[in-house]
Design a protein around this motif. Structure first.
Motif, PDB file in Angstrom:
ATOM      1  N   MET A  50      -7.312   7.548  28.788  1.00 48.17           N
ATOM      2  CA  MET A  50      -7.688   6.350  28.033  1.00 48.17           C
ATOM      3  C   MET A  50      -6.518   5.654  27.327  1.00 48.17           C
ATOM      4  O   MET A  50      -6.446   4.428  27.357  1.00 48.17           O
ATOM      5  N   PRO A  51      -5.577   6.378  26.693  1.00 50.30           N
ATOM      6  CA  PRO A  51      -4.443   5.665  26.094  1.00 50.30           C
ATOM      7  C   PRO A  51      -3.585   4.946  27.134  1.00 50.30           C
ATOM      8  O   PRO A  51      -3.020   3.886  26.851  1.00 50.30           O
ATOM      9  N   LEU A  52      -3.491   5.523  28.344  1.00 47.72           N
ATOM     10  CA  LEU A  52      -2.735   4.855  29.411  1.00 47.72           C
ATOM     11  C   LEU A  52      -3.374   3.519  29.772  1.00 47.72           C
ATOM     12  O   LEU A  52      -2.681   2.512  29.946  1.00 47.72           O
ATOM     13  N   ALA A  53      -4.712   3.509  29.866  1.00 42.51           N
ATOM     14  CA  ALA A  53      -5.419   2.258  30.167  1.00 42.51           C
ATOM     15  C   ALA A  53      -5.224   1.251  29.047  1.00 42.51           C
ATOM     16  O   ALA A  53      -4.954   0.064  29.289  1.00 42.51           O
ATOM     17  N   GLY A  54      -5.340   1.715  27.803  1.00 44.02           N
ATOM     18  CA  GLY A  54      -5.134   0.823  26.657  1.00 44.02           C
ATOM     19  C   GLY A  54      -3.713   0.302  26.587  1.00 44.02           C
ATOM     20  O   GLY A  54      -3.475  -0.868  26.291  1.00 44.02           O
ATOM     21  N   TRP A  55      -2.753   1.184  26.881  1.00 40.07           N
ATOM     22  CA  TRP A  55      -1.345   0.789  26.861  1.00 40.07           C
ATOM     23  C   TRP A  55      -1.082  -0.314  27.886  1.00 40.07           C
ATOM     24  O   TRP A  55      -0.358  -1.278  27.607  1.00 40.07           O
ATOM     25  N   ALA A  56      -1.672  -0.174  29.071  1.00 35.71           N
ATOM     26  CA  ALA A  56      -1.495  -1.200  30.112  1.00 35.71           C
ATOM     27  C   ALA A  56      -2.029  -2.548  29.629  1.00 35.71           C
ATOM     28  O   ALA A  56      -1.379  -3.584  29.800  1.00 35.71           O
ATOM     29  N   ALA A  61      -0.527  -7.956  26.873  1.00 32.03           N
ATOM     30  CA  ALA A  61      -0.679  -8.877  25.738  1.00 32.03           C
ATOM     31  C   ALA A  61       0.571  -8.956  24.869  1.00 32.03           C
ATOM     32  O   ALA A  61       0.683  -9.859  24.034  1.00 32.03           O
ATOM     33  N   MET A  62       1.517  -8.058  25.062  1.00 27.90           N
ATOM     34  CA  MET A  62       2.697  -7.956  24.204  1.00 27.90           C
ATOM     35  C   MET A  62       3.469  -9.267  24.077  1.00 27.90           C
ATOM     36  O   MET A  62       3.916  -9.616  22.995  1.00 27.90           O
ATOM     37  N   ARG A  63       3.624  -9.976  25.160  1.00 29.54           N
ATOM     38  CA  ARG A  63       4.435 -11.208  25.100  1.00 29.54           C
ATOM     39  C   ARG A  63       3.806 -12.272  24.207  1.00 29.54           C
ATOM     40  O   ARG A  63       4.478 -13.150  23.712  1.00 29.54           O
ATOM     41  N   PHE A  64       2.492 -12.167  23.996  1.00 32.83           N
ATOM     42  CA  PHE A  64       1.799 -13.160  23.176  1.00 32.83           C
ATOM     43  C   PHE A  64       1.820 -12.804  21.686  1.00 32.83           C
ATOM     44  O   PHE A  64       1.608 -13.662  20.851  1.00 32.83           O
ATOM     45  N   VAL A  65       2.047 -11.516  21.373  1.00 36.41           N
ATOM     46  CA  VAL A  65       1.917 -11.086  19.982  1.00 36.41           C
ATOM     47  C   VAL A  65       3.182 -10.413  19.437  1.00 36.41           C
ATOM     48  O   VAL A  65       3.128  -9.766  18.394  1.00 36.41           O
ATOM     49  N   SER A  66       4.308 -10.566  20.095  1.00 40.99           N
ATOM     50  CA  SER A  66       5.504  -9.820  19.708  1.00 40.99           C
ATOM     51  C   SER A  66       5.943 -10.089  18.271  1.00 40.99           C
ATOM     52  O   SER A  66       6.514  -9.209  17.637  1.00 40.99           O
ATOM     53  N   GLY A  67       5.676 -11.241  17.725  1.00 41.58           N
ATOM     54  CA  GLY A  67       6.089 -11.543  16.354  1.00 41.58           C
ATOM     55  C   GLY A  67       5.260 -10.847  15.294  1.00 41.58           C
ATOM     56  O   GLY A  67       5.736 -10.632  14.175  1.00 41.58           O
ATOM     57  N   ILE A  68       4.042 -10.504  15.625  1.00 36.97           N
ATOM     58  CA  ILE A  68       3.151  -9.888  14.632  1.00 36.97           C
ATOM     59  C   ILE A  68       2.626  -8.529  15.105  1.00 36.97           C
ATOM     60  O   ILE A  68       1.626  -8.024  14.590  1.00 36.97           O
ATOM     61  N   ASP A  69       3.296  -7.917  16.068  1.00 38.20           N
ATOM     62  CA  ASP A  69       2.801  -6.678  16.652  1.00 38.20           C
ATOM     63  C   ASP A  69       2.597  -5.563  15.629  1.00 38.20           C
ATOM     64  O   ASP A  69       1.638  -4.808  15.720  1.00 38.20           O
ATOM     65  N   HIS A  70       3.495  -5.460  14.640  1.00 41.11           N
ATOM     66  CA  HIS A  70       3.370  -4.412  13.632  1.00 41.11           C
ATOM     67  C   HIS A  70       2.120  -4.592  12.780  1.00 41.11           C
ATOM     68  O   HIS A  70       1.472  -3.618  12.406  1.00 41.11           O
ATOM     69  N   TRP A  71       1.774  -5.837  12.488  1.00 46.62           N
ATOM     70  CA  TRP A  71       0.554  -6.106  11.714  1.00 46.62           C
ATOM     71  C   TRP A  71      -0.695  -5.781  12.540  1.00 46.62           C
ATOM     72  O   TRP A  71      -1.676  -5.252  12.024  1.00 46.62           O
ATOM     73  N   ILE A  72      -0.642  -6.082  13.826  1.00 43.13           N
ATOM     74  CA  ILE A  72      -1.772  -5.767  14.705  1.00 43.13           C
ATOM     75  C   ILE A  72      -1.944  -4.258  14.822  1.00 43.13           C
ATOM     76  O   ILE A  72      -3.070  -3.737  14.733  1.00 43.13           O
ATOM     77  N   ALA A  73      -0.831  -3.542  15.008  1.00 43.83           N
ATOM     78  CA  ALA A  73      -0.893  -2.078  15.098  1.00 43.83           C
ATOM     79  C   ALA A  73      -1.479  -1.491  13.817  1.00 43.83           C
ATOM     80  O   ALA A  73      -2.361  -0.620  13.857  1.00 43.83           O
ATOM     81  N   ILE A 128      -3.646   0.657  23.213  1.00 42.49           N
ATOM     82  CA  ILE A 128      -3.273  -0.754  23.031  1.00 42.49           C
ATOM     83  C   ILE A 128      -2.250  -0.860  21.911  1.00 42.49           C
ATOM     84  O   ILE A 128      -1.238  -1.559  22.023  1.00 42.49           O
ATOM     85  N   THR A 129      -2.516  -0.144  20.822  1.00 41.74           N
ATOM     86  CA  THR A 129      -1.596  -0.154  19.679  1.00 41.74           C
ATOM     87  C   THR A 129      -0.236   0.424  20.058  1.00 41.74           C
ATOM     88  O   THR A 129       0.808  -0.090  19.652  1.00 41.74           O
ATOM     89  N   LEU A 130      -0.228   1.486  20.859  1.00 40.69           N
ATOM     90  CA  LEU A 130       1.034   2.125  21.248  1.00 40.69           C
ATOM     91  C   LEU A 130       1.899   1.205  22.103  1.00 40.69           C
ATOM     92  O   LEU A 130       3.122   1.348  22.120  1.00 40.69           O
ATOM     93  N   ALA A 131       1.280   0.254  22.796  1.00 40.85           N
ATOM     94  CA  ALA A 131       2.061  -0.718  23.572  1.00 40.85           C
ATOM     95  C   ALA A 131       2.890  -1.602  22.655  1.00 40.85           C
ATOM     96  O   ALA A 131       3.880  -2.193  23.076  1.00 40.85           O
ATOM     97  N   LEU A 132       2.479  -1.688  21.389  1.00 38.79           N
ATOM     98  CA  LEU A 132       3.175  -2.525  20.424  1.00 38.79           C
ATOM     99  C   LEU A 132       4.278  -1.764  19.685  1.00 38.79           C
ATOM    100  O   LEU A 132       4.957  -2.325  18.845  1.00 38.79           O
ATOM    101  N   THR A 133       4.429  -0.479  19.993  1.00 41.79           N
ATOM    102  CA  THR A 133       5.446   0.342  19.337  1.00 41.79           C
ATOM    103  C   THR A 133       6.440   0.860  20.379  1.00 41.79           C
ATOM    104  O   THR A 133       6.215   0.744  21.575  1.00 41.79           O
ATOM    105  N   ASP A 134       7.508   1.457  19.898  1.00 43.57           N
ATOM    106  CA  ASP A 134       8.519   2.022  20.785  1.00 43.57           C
ATOM    107  C   ASP A 134       8.195   3.496  21.013  1.00 43.57           C
ATOM    108  O   ASP A 134       8.633   4.371  20.267  1.00 43.57           O
ATOM    109  N   ILE A 135       7.384   3.772  22.036  1.00 47.92           N
ATOM    110  CA  ILE A 135       6.958   5.144  22.309  1.00 47.92           C
ATOM    111  C   ILE A 135       6.832   5.344  23.809  1.00 47.92           C
ATOM    112  O   ILE A 135       6.511   4.405  24.543  1.00 47.92           O
ATOM    113  N   ASN A 136       7.094   6.550  24.257  1.00 43.91           N
ATOM    114  CA  ASN A 136       6.900   6.904  25.659  1.00 43.91           C
ATOM    115  C   ASN A 136       5.413   7.204  25.843  1.00 43.91           C
ATOM    116  O   ASN A 136       4.911   8.227  25.370  1.00 43.91           O
ATOM    117  N   ILE A 137       4.688   6.326  26.521  1.00 43.76           N
ATOM    118  CA  ILE A 137       3.243   6.443  26.635  1.00 43.76           C
ATOM    119  C   ILE A 137       2.818   7.670  27.424  1.00 43.76           C
ATOM    120  O   ILE A 137       1.762   8.254  27.165  1.00 43.76           O
TER     121      ILE A 137
END
Length: 196
Positions: A50-56, A61-73, A128-137
């Motif tokens: 499930m996290p892999l699916a969410g990460w994908a 969506a990352m390119r649309f929210v890169s400025g506020i990704d930390h707030w979304i996470a 989905i949240t992990l896609a907004l952070t620097d982590i090996n999914i």
């Protein structure tokens, strides 16, 4: 995300499955280790996927929210953590999940998988949240899957001894951990901005 946060995240993701497995174990007259391990593996595999699916989804969506990704996470982890706390405190919150998976002692693998899926929707949101952070999914998903396998196996084996109340409090603890991780993600980003 540092290794300690990853371990906490993995165990926080396993708490709702643990709550369901404690309830399942409490209802069984006899629990064999091989049966508990089989249930743990099914839950662990589903919880790792499930996290892999969410990460994908989050990565798209990352390119649309890169400025506020930390707030979304932060918001997603806080909402998810709050929901887990609410379900853990609400009377019957964990019972609804365990009843779906505990109708009979001879469970088919498909019924166990459906119950595992029901308890792993939050793992997709975390993905989905992990896609907004620097982590090996892949590492994160494996950690979540292994933690869930361990916790569900133990929960099923110990269910008769510790009862359903422990499962509910485990879910509350998992929610608090998710909120703390969300605060840490936000803090790391804001501290990074102020130190630049």
């Amino acid at each position: 995300m540092n290794p300690a946060s990853l371990i906490l995240l993995a165990f926080a993701m396993s708490t709702d499955a643990f709550a369901a497995s404690v309830g399942r174990g409490a209802e069984l007259s006899k629990v064999r280790f091989i049966s508990a391990l089989r249930i743990g593996i099914v839950f662990g595999v589903v919880e790792a996927i499930m996290p892999l699916a969410g990460w994908a989804l989050g990565h798209v969506a990352m390119r649309f929210v890169s400025g506020i990704d930390h707030w979304i996470a932060f918001a997603m982890l806080a909402l998810l953590g709050g929901h887990m706390i609410w379900e853990g405190l609400k009377k019957g919150g964990a019972d609804a999940i365990k009843v779906a998976g505990a109708q009979q002692e001879d469970k088919s693998i498909w019924l166990i998988a459906v119950t595992a899926l029901a308890t792993s929707i939050d793992a997709m949101a975390v993905g989905i949240t992990l896609a907004l952070t620097d982590i090996n999914i892949v590492v994160a998903s494996l950690a979540i899957g292994l933690a869930t396998t361990l916790m569900v196996t133990l929960g099923t084996l110990l269910g008769r001894a510790i009862g359903t109340i422990v499962g509910k409090w485990a879910e509350v603890l998992g929610g608090l951990i998710l909120i703390a991780i969300g605060v840490a993600v936000l803090y790391e980003h804001l501290a990074g901005l102020t130190s630049v």
